[in-house]
Design an enzyme around this catalytic site. Structure first.
Site, mmCIF file in Angstrom:
data_model
loop_
_atom_site.group_PDB
_atom_site.id
_atom_site.type_symbol
_atom_site.label_atom_id
_atom_site.label_comp_id
_atom_site.label_asym_id
_atom_site.label_seq_id
_atom_site.Cartn_x
_atom_site.Cartn_y
_atom_site.Cartn_z
ATOM 1 C CD GLU A 198 6.719 -6.005 -2.583
ATOM 2 O OE1 GLU A 198 6.385 -7.153 -2.230
ATOM 3 O OE2 GLU A 198 5.905 -5.143 -2.969
ATOM 4 C CG ASP A 205 6.118 -10.214 -2.250
ATOM 5 O OD1 ASP A 205 5.362 -9.881 -3.177
ATOM 6 O OD2 ASP A 205 6.078 -9.691 -1.124
ATOM 7 C CB ILE A 243 3.353 -9.933 3.137
ATOM 8 C CG1 ILE A 243 3.910 -10.219 4.529
ATOM 9 C CG2 ILE A 243 1.832 -10.187 3.105
ATOM 10 C CD1 ILE A 243 3.292 -9.386 5.650
ATOM 11 C CG ASP A 244 2.616 -11.895 -3.834
ATOM 12 O OD1 ASP A 244 2.761 -10.717 -4.203
ATOM 13 O OD2 ASP A 244 2.093 -12.755 -4.548
ATOM 14 C CB THR A 246 0.656 -6.087 1.058
ATOM 15 O OG1 THR A 246 1.963 -6.677 1.070
ATOM 16 C CG2 THR A 246 0.571 -5.077 2.188
ATOM 17 C CG ASP A 288 4.926 -9.463 -7.052
ATOM 18 O OD1 ASP A 288 5.010 -8.421 -7.727
ATOM 19 O OD2 ASP A 288 4.724 -9.477 -5.825
HETATM 20 C C1 LIP Z 1 0.939 -7.696 -5.323
HETATM 21 C C2 LIP Z 1 0.974 -8.692 -6.470
HETATM 22 C C3 LIP Z 1 -0.241 -8.547 -7.357
HETATM 23 C C4 LIP Z 1 -0.339 -7.133 -7.895
HETATM 24 C C5 LIP Z 1 -0.393 -6.137 -6.751
HETATM 25 C C6 LIP Z 1 0.796 -6.281 -5.813
HETATM 26 P P1 LIP Z 1 2.304 -7.281 -3.094
HETATM 27 O O1 LIP Z 1 2.138 -7.843 -4.605
HETATM 28 O O2 LIP Z 1 1.024 -10.001 -5.945
HETATM 29 O O3 LIP Z 1 -0.170 -9.451 -8.431
HETATM 30 O O4 LIP Z 1 -1.496 -7.012 -8.692
HETATM 31 O O5 LIP Z 1 -0.397 -4.825 -7.291
HETATM 32 O O6 LIP Z 1 1.965 -5.917 -6.514
HETATM 33 O O7 LIP Z 1 2.504 -5.812 -3.246
HETATM 34 O O8 LIP Z 1 1.077 -7.605 -2.333
HETATM 35 O O9 LIP Z 1 3.540 -7.963 -2.566
#
Ligand code: LIP
Length: 330
Positions: free
Chosen positions: A81, A101, A103-104, A106, A248
Site C-alpha cells: 500500500e 497492507d 496496517i489495515d 489505520t 486490503d
Molecule cells: C482501509 C480499509 C477499509 C476502507 C478504508 C481504508 P487502510 O485500509 O481496510 O476497508 O474502508 O477507507 O482503505 O487505509 O486502513 O489500510
C-alpha cells in the site's frame, strides 16, 4: 521449492506460511509499539484527504516486511500500500507476488480502536493463494492456503478451522448481519448513493423505507481484512465495499474462500457471469476481480433440500446487488 524457482507446490506454500506468520507477528510487535507512541504524538499524515490517514508506522512496517521478504524470497515480486502511495507500480504477473497492507485499519490504529492488522497475501499465477492477517491488539491470527483450509489462532490456542461453527442457512438479507465501510471518498457523488444503499439494507419496507430489506444490522470494523476474516469465521454473513484496494482484500480472499466463502466482484461481473448461456464462474477471483476495487464476500452456507450452498450464496449476491447502488471508486 522446485527447480524452477517460480513453480510453487503445496509443500512450498506451507513453508512460505511458516515464514509469513513469523513475519506477521514481528510486524505486530512494531504495530503495538507504534500504537503506544502514536497516542502521544501527532504524527498522523493525510493522503488524499483528511480521513485517508497514514502514519510513520504504516511506512516502517511495510519497509520491515518488504526487506524480510526480499531476503527470504528474492525472486518474489512485492505490492504494498505505501509503496504504491509513493509511486511504485508493479504490473501483476504470474510470478509469486506478496500483496501487503502493513496496517489495515489505520484510522483505528490512530484512535486506539483495537481492530487493526497486518494483511499479507501471496498472489501466484495472478490469483491469491496464501493469506495471513494478524491483529496484534487482540492476538488474533488468521491464516489460509489455497486447498489447505483456513484457521484462526487466538493467543496460544490451537488453530481453529474456519468457519468456527457449522454454517447455518441464510434465508434472506433480512436475517443477515452485514459489514460495510464508509471508506475515504466522502464527496456527495460517492456518499449519497452509498448512504442510500445502507438505508435500504437496514430500513423497514413497511414503515417508509422503499425497497428496505431490514437486515438484522450493519457493522463496520474499519478494516477490510478483518471484515473478511469475520465473514470467514462466520461472525458476519457478508461484507461489501467499493473503493478499497487489492492489498486490503488479497489475504482475506484466500481465508474466506478456504472457509467456504464466496467472493464476488462488481455488479457488472456478477451480471455477466449469471447472464443466459454464460459459463463464467461467478465466484472466480480473476485478476479483474482482484484489482477491481469492488468486493462482496459471503460466508459459507450449507446445502439444503432446496438449494446448494453455492446456489444460496448466488441468490444472496444477486439480492444484495439488486438492493445497493453501484458506484465507481476514486
Ligand atoms: C482501509 C480499509 C477499509 C476502507 C478504508 C481504508 P487502510 O485500509 O481496510 O476497508 O474502508 O477507507 O482503505 O487505509 O486502513 O489500510
Amino acid at each position: 521449492m522446485s527447480a524452477d524457482t517460480q513453480t510453487l507446490k503445496p509443500v512450498d506454500l506451507r513453508s512460505i506460511l511458516t515464514f509469513t506468520v513469523k513475519l506477521a507477528r514481528t510486524a505486530g510487535t512494531l504495530i503495538l509499539e507504534g500504537s503506544q507512541a502514536i497516542q502521544t504524538t501527532s504524527d498522523v499524515n493525510e493522503k488524499k484527504n483528511s480521513v485517508d490517514l497514514v502514519t510513520e508506522y504504516d511506512v516502517a512496517v511495510e519497509e520491515l516486511v518488504k526487506s524480510e521478504i526480499a531476503k527470504a524470497y528474492p525472486s518474489f515480486k512485492f505490492i504494498g500500500e505505501e509503496s504504491y502511495s509513493s509511486g511504485t507500480r508493479n504490473e501483476l504477473t504470474d510470478e509469486p507476488t506478496f500483496c501487503v497492507d502493513p496496517i489495515d485499519g489505520t484510522t483505528n490504529f490512530v484512535h486506539g480502536f483495537p481492530f487493526a492488522c497486518i494483511s499479507l497475501g501471496l498472489i501466484y499465477q495472478k490469483r491469491p493463494v496464501l493469506g495471513v492477517i494478524y491483529n496484534p491488539f487482540l492476538d488474533h491470527l488468521y491464516t489460509g492456503i489455497e486447498g489447505q483450509g483456513s484457521f484462526l489462532t487466538r493467543g496460544n490456542s490451537q488453530p481453529l478451522k474456519l468457519p468456527l461453527t457449522n454454517p447455518k442457512p441464510l434465508p434472506s438479507l433480512q436475517k443477515a448481519l452485514l459489514a460495510i465501510e464508509w471508506g475515504s471518498d466522502r464527496g456527495k457523488k460517492t456518499l449519497v448513493p452509498k448512504s442510500d444503499s445502507f438505508l435500504r439494507l437496514a430500513g423497514d419496507p413497511a414503515d417508509g423505507i422503499a425497497g428496505g430489506r431490514m437486515a438484522h444490522s450493519i457493522r463496520s470494523l474499519g478494516s477490510a481484512a478483518l471484515n473478511i476474516s469475520m465473514v470467514a469465521q462466520g461472525g458476519l454473513d457478508l461484507y461489501w465495499e467499493i473503493g478499497c484496494w487489492p492489498w486490503d482484500v488479497c489475504a482475506g480472499i484466500v481465508i474466506a474462500q478456504e472457509a467456504g466463502g464466496a467472493v464476488v466482484g462488481s455488479h457488472a461481473a456478477l451480471a455477466a457471469a449469471t447472464s443466459a448461456g454464460s459459463s463464467i464462474d461467478p465466484f472466480k477471483v480473476t485478476p479483474d476481480v482482484l484489482t477491481g476495487r469492488k468486493y462482496l464476500i459471503i460466508r459459507a452456507i450449507p446445502d439444503t433440500l432446496n438449494e446448494t450452498g453455492r446456489e444460496a450464496q448466488l441468490r444472496i449476491a444477486r439480492d444484495f446487488y439488486q438492493t445497493v447502488e453501484d458506484g465507481e471508486p476514486k
